[in-house]
Scaffold this active site. Sequence first.
Site: not given
Ligand code: ADP
Length: 392
Positions: A7, A88, A177, A203, A236, A278, A326, A328, A330, A379
């Site tokens: 990637n 990718r 995605h 996603h 965004r 974040d 991320g 979804g 966490n 992915e």
């Molecule tokens: P990308 O779109 O860059 O691939 P990811 O799917 O890795 O991003 O998601 C990153 C985001 O996930 C972070 O910016 C954050 O907002 C969120 N995230 C990661 N860990 C946690 C957590 N423990 N609690 C809440 N949000 C989280």
Amino acid sequence: MKILSVNAGSSSLKFQLYEMPEEKVLISGVFERIGIENSFYTVKINGEKVEKKVELPNHKVAFQILIDELKENNVVEDLSEIKGIGHRVVQGGAYFDKTEVVTEDVISKIDELSSLAPLHNPAAITGIRAAQEVVPNAIQTVVFDTAFHQTMEEETYLYAVPYEWYTKYKVRRYGAHGTSHKYVALRANELLGKEDTKLITCHIGNGASISAIKNGKCINTSMGLTPNAGLIMGTRCGDIDATIIPYIMEKTGMTPKEIDNALNKQSGLLGISGVSSDARDIEAGIKDNNKRCILARNMYVKRVVEYIAKYYVELGGCDAIIFTAGVGENSISIREKIIEGLLPLGVELDKEANNVRGKEALITSKDSSIPVFIIPTDEEVMIARDTYFFCK
Ligand code: ADP
């Protein structure tokens, strides 16, 4: 058989080497700050992660180091063991509805589509060229983020703008995605024990999109011509009234580039909260009763709920809702708020089951009208599977 999944971003290159068909990860890593000072890379093998500082003037150097690492770690003895390399690619336009073997014609089409993905498509070509030079005998494939969405109907993918914008300039919905939506949909079908399903896959990471999937085929998705459509994301804006753009340009004298930057990099959670893109920082702000963090979270959740409701109607029901990426995977509290918003559809959270991060889980109660699953996305393994298909 060994298959490498790659990637390449504009200044990064992530990789995973798989033993296929077992789908066992032998080694993985990421090169960062390629072409910039202070470049470095990390390699993970047998659960151990090592970071090394090194000059990375371009992707070819990164690829050469990648190969050296494979040899030094005794993961491969000879390059001929790597039968396939899958890349990718973000934008495949209307040219590609599935993974393809790389040819000069394929590369020139990816290049032609660069204006739709100016940061990503040229980087992917750089990665392909580097791989071709360093491992010339491997079969190279390209796996497109847009391919899975090519099954959408014309009435779904067209915008109500002058038709020539579509015929002359390719303006239409492509989505993104796709590899992730496809992966979690396949897994959801396994969990449901059937393939004729109606799924809504969310996603939601830093970038975020939702898809409506019927019998394994995408019928709608929230991203559009570019990845700045649909949901509110980290930085965004997602869906907005298009006329905001000329209005603000006239008021401020901003150039097209500046307004694009504002809508892609200074909007979303960051723009509303003024704190961060974040979700973890937004959650911390909410604990401190920061009003704009609460507002940002509420707007974010509302948009997801709106899309789920829309796709529920479009699919004519729903067998499962899936959270991935991320946020979804966490964010316990954001998932909880979204499911609260779905109460009119009869969706009911199991609070205890939802108290989990990064793991596959069913998070709704047994009385819920629709089951909601967390399915961590992968992915890379999809890229390896598609590439293996051409090599076996
Ligand atoms: P990308 O779109 O860059 O691939 P990811 O799917 O890795 O991003 O998601 C990153 C985001 O996930 C972070 O910016 C954050 O907002 C969120 N995230 C990661 N860990 C946690 C957590 N423990 N609690 C809440 N949000 C989280």
